[in-house]
Write a protein that holds these residues in place. Structure first.
Motif, PDB file in Angstrom:
ATOM      1  N   ARG A 158      -0.851   1.290  -5.914  1.00 36.39           N
ATOM      2  CA  ARG A 158      -0.193   1.394  -4.591  1.00 36.39           C
ATOM      3  C   ARG A 158      -0.101   0.247  -3.859  1.00 36.39           C
ATOM      4  N   PRO A 159      -1.230  -0.495  -3.424  1.00 36.78           N
ATOM      5  CA  PRO A 159      -1.204  -1.519  -2.668  1.00 36.78           C
ATOM      6  C   PRO A 159      -0.235  -2.638  -2.992  1.00 36.78           C
ATOM      7  N   TYR A 160       0.146  -2.651  -4.029  1.00 33.68           N
ATOM      8  CA  TYR A 160       1.141  -3.579  -4.972  1.00 33.68           C
ATOM      9  C   TYR A 160       2.574  -3.433  -4.318  1.00 33.68           C
ATOM     10  N   ARG A 161       2.778  -2.175  -3.677  1.00 33.67           N
ATOM     11  CA  ARG A 161       4.318  -1.791  -3.510  1.00 33.67           C
ATOM     12  C   ARG A 161       5.096  -3.076  -2.921  1.00 33.67           C
ATOM     13  N   GLU A 162       4.491  -3.469  -1.961  1.00 32.49           N
ATOM     14  CA  GLU A 162       5.174  -4.674  -1.199  1.00 32.49           C
ATOM     15  C   GLU A 162       5.334  -6.043  -1.967  1.00 32.49           C
ATOM     16  N   GLY A 163       4.646  -6.164  -3.073  1.00 29.24           N
ATOM     17  CA  GLY A 163       4.935  -7.317  -3.709  1.00 29.24           C
ATOM     18  C   GLY A 163       4.205  -8.508  -3.264  1.00 29.24           C
ATOM     19  N   THR A 164       3.154  -8.163  -2.377  1.00 25.74           N
ATOM     20  CA  THR A 164       2.391  -9.334  -1.927  1.00 25.74           C
ATOM     21  C   THR A 164       1.436  -9.902  -2.766  1.00 25.74           C
ATOM     22  N   PRO A 165       1.460 -11.144  -2.900  1.00 27.41           N
ATOM     23  CA  PRO A 165       0.383 -11.801  -3.941  1.00 27.41           C
ATOM     24  C   PRO A 165      -1.084 -11.499  -3.722  1.00 27.41           C
ATOM     25  N   ALA A 170      -6.430  -0.345  -4.733  1.00 29.52           N
ATOM     26  CA  ALA A 170      -6.895   0.696  -4.002  1.00 29.52           C
ATOM     27  C   ALA A 170      -8.305   1.009  -4.151  1.00 29.52           C
ATOM     28  N   SER A 171      -9.156   1.280  -3.348  1.00 28.15           N
ATOM     29  CA  SER A 171     -10.614   1.685  -3.566  1.00 28.15           C
ATOM     30  C   SER A 171     -10.772   2.999  -4.187  1.00 28.15           C
ATOM     31  N   ASN A 172     -12.012   3.129  -4.660  1.00 29.84           N
ATOM     32  CA  ASN A 172     -12.079   4.586  -5.205  1.00 29.84           C
ATOM     33  C   ASN A 172     -12.003   5.842  -4.093  1.00 29.84           C
ATOM     34  N   ARG A 173     -12.630   5.319  -3.002  1.00 30.37           N
ATOM     35  CA  ARG A 173     -12.532   6.224  -1.894  1.00 30.37           C
ATOM     36  C   ARG A 173     -10.848   6.555  -1.733  1.00 30.37           C
ATOM     37  N   GLU A 174     -10.139   5.523  -1.492  1.00 36.19           N
ATOM     38  CA  GLU A 174      -8.619   5.659  -1.238  1.00 36.19           C
ATOM     39  C   GLU A 174      -7.954   6.594  -2.292  1.00 36.19           C
ATOM     40  N   ILE A 175      -8.185   6.182  -3.623  1.00 37.65           N
ATOM     41  CA  ILE A 175      -7.654   7.109  -4.690  1.00 37.65           C
ATOM     42  C   ILE A 175      -8.070   8.471  -4.693  1.00 37.65           C
ATOM     43  N   ALA A 176      -9.410   8.635  -4.415  1.00 33.11           N
ATOM     44  CA  ALA A 176      -9.863  10.069  -4.328  1.00 33.11           C
ATOM     45  C   ALA A 176      -9.153  10.893  -3.310  1.00 33.11           C
ATOM     46  N   ALA A 177      -8.966  10.211  -2.118  1.00 35.40           N
ATOM     47  CA  ALA A 177      -8.082  11.022  -1.097  1.00 35.40           C
ATOM     48  C   ALA A 177      -6.953  11.379  -1.328  1.00 35.40           C
ATOM     49  N   GLU A 178      -6.242  10.317  -2.256  1.00 31.65           N
ATOM     50  CA  GLU A 178      -4.649  10.655  -2.781  1.00 31.65           C
ATOM     51  C   GLU A 178      -4.567  11.703  -3.459  1.00 31.65           C
ATOM     52  N   VAL A 179      -5.667  11.822  -4.664  1.00 29.10           N
ATOM     53  CA  VAL A 179      -5.230  12.604  -5.755  1.00 29.10           C
ATOM     54  C   VAL A 179      -6.121  13.835  -5.566  1.00 29.10           C
ATOM     55  N   PHE A 180      -7.054  13.908  -4.575  1.00 32.50           N
ATOM     56  CA  PHE A 180      -7.831  15.092  -4.326  1.00 32.50           C
ATOM     57  C   PHE A 180      -8.913  15.454  -5.366  1.00 32.50           C
ATOM     58  N   LEU A 181      -9.490  14.477  -5.597  1.00 32.10           N
ATOM     59  CA  LEU A 181     -10.844  14.437  -6.330  1.00 32.10           C
ATOM     60  C   LEU A 181     -11.948  13.864  -5.810  1.00 32.10           C
ATOM     61  N   LEU A 211      -6.677  -4.085 -14.793  1.00 28.99           N
ATOM     62  CA  LEU A 211      -5.919  -2.464 -15.010  1.00 28.99           C
ATOM     63  C   LEU A 211      -4.700  -2.575 -14.156  1.00 28.99           C
ATOM     64  N   ALA A 212      -4.593  -2.793 -12.830  1.00 33.78           N
ATOM     65  CA  ALA A 212      -3.418  -2.559 -12.223  1.00 33.78           C
ATOM     66  C   ALA A 212      -2.215  -3.406 -12.597  1.00 33.78           C
ATOM     67  N   GLU A 213      -2.589  -4.860 -12.820  1.00 37.68           N
ATOM     68  CA  GLU A 213      -1.673  -5.605 -13.375  1.00 37.68           C
ATOM     69  C   GLU A 213      -1.188  -5.185 -14.870  1.00 37.68           C
ATOM     70  N   THR A 214      -1.979  -4.716 -15.791  1.00 39.32           N
ATOM     71  CA  THR A 214      -1.327  -4.287 -17.093  1.00 39.32           C
ATOM     72  C   THR A 214      -0.521  -3.171 -16.923  1.00 39.32           C
ATOM     73  N   ALA A 215      -0.764  -2.236 -16.084  1.00 41.75           N
ATOM     74  CA  ALA A 215      -0.175  -0.937 -15.837  1.00 41.75           C
ATOM     75  C   ALA A 215       1.322  -1.360 -15.393  1.00 41.75           C
ATOM     76  N   ARG A 224       9.047   2.084  -8.404  1.00 41.13           N
ATOM     77  CA  ARG A 224       9.562   3.620  -7.734  1.00 41.13           C
ATOM     78  C   ARG A 224       8.317   4.392  -7.391  1.00 41.13           C
ATOM     79  N   GLU A 225       7.402   4.634  -8.284  1.00 39.46           N
ATOM     80  CA  GLU A 225       6.088   5.395  -8.123  1.00 39.46           C
ATOM     81  C   GLU A 225       5.473   4.994  -7.280  1.00 39.46           C
ATOM     82  N   LEU A 226       5.487   3.764  -6.693  1.00 43.99           N
ATOM     83  CA  LEU A 226       4.556   3.117  -5.890  1.00 43.99           C
ATOM     84  C   LEU A 226       4.929   3.433  -4.344  1.00 43.99           C
ATOM     85  N   GLU A 227       5.997   4.131  -4.223  1.00 44.31           N
ATOM     86  CA  GLU A 227       6.767   4.349  -2.951  1.00 44.31           C
ATOM     87  C   GLU A 227       5.666   5.417  -2.275  1.00 44.31           C
TER      88      GLU A 227
END
Length: 229
Positions: A158-165, A170-181, A211-215, A224-227
């Protein structure tokens, strides 16, 4: 009574020793905490065939102290060389694997977390963990991801949504908060994603970014999914 989620980080040295001993036997098992918060290990022998799970004392795995568990809640069944978890609509509150509701029958994999009522159970299949192959990230069909794996991958990118180099995953804690795990479950799923997308051999400090770059490069995650979710 609701047991707290099982975590190896909260295990005592004695409990960790018990888990290691169970792993050495190379037989699938469940790890959970009982009403007194004591660790329990249930070995899943292939000869067991089918195990009933519920509050009824006649169940093979009786969770009598969890009032969110139905009398006959779910079934564990050995099919060939794998274990499955089945919920055929008998439970009132549902059965979950990695927080995905089970409808019908689902194959279990090493590291899956089952939630039956308010009780969390860790499924371990040591032989499955050793035998799991590494899949390349390039060439062939893209890997098939579960809904939870997809949500974690999107949150990571998700942090790549703005296209900044200068974006970083996202950190594990940020991911956990978003996906509720829990953070522990996020780490476990990321380990699987490293294997599925062929970045497991990268240096530890580079794995998440690769991993993010490959995805993003392969289209597993789209702009669109990064919105914002």
């Amino acid at each position: 009574m609701a047991q707290r989620p099982f975590s190896s980080h909260s295990s005592s040295p004695r409990e960790l020793k018990e888990q290691i001993a169970a792993e050495r036997a190379q037989t699938p098992f469940l790890v959970y905490r009982d009403a007194e918060d004591a660790q329990q290990i249930l070995t899943l022998e292939p000869s067991s065939g089918r195990l009933r799970v519920g509050r009824d004392p006649m169940c093979d795995l009786c969770l009598a102290n969890d009032d969110r568990v139905s009398r006959l809640h779910a079934e564990l069944e050995n099919v060939g060389d794998v274990w499955t978890l089945a919920d055929h609509g008998l439970s009132r509150n549902g059965t979950f694997v990695n927080e995905e509701r089970v409808t019908g029958q689902r194959v279990l994999h090493d590291g899956d977390v089952l939630r039956i009522g308010a009780t969390h159970l860790l499924f371990r299949s040591p032989a499955d963990s050793v035998a799991r192959p590494t899949r390349a990230a390039t060439g062939g069909a893209p890997p098939q991801l579960s809904d939870v794996q997809r949500r974690i991958l999107i949150a990571l990118c998700r942090p790549y949504r703005e296209g900044t180099p200068f974006a970083t995953p996202a950190s594990n804690r940020e991911i956990a908060a978003e996906v509720f795990l829990s953070v522990d479950r996020v780490k476990a799923h990321l380990g699987t994603l490293f294997e599925l997308l062929g970045v497991a051999e990268e240096r530890q400090t580079h794995k998440r970014a690769r991993l993010a770059e490959t995805a993003l490069r392969t289209g597993l995650v789209t702009s669109r999914e990064l919105e914002e979710p």
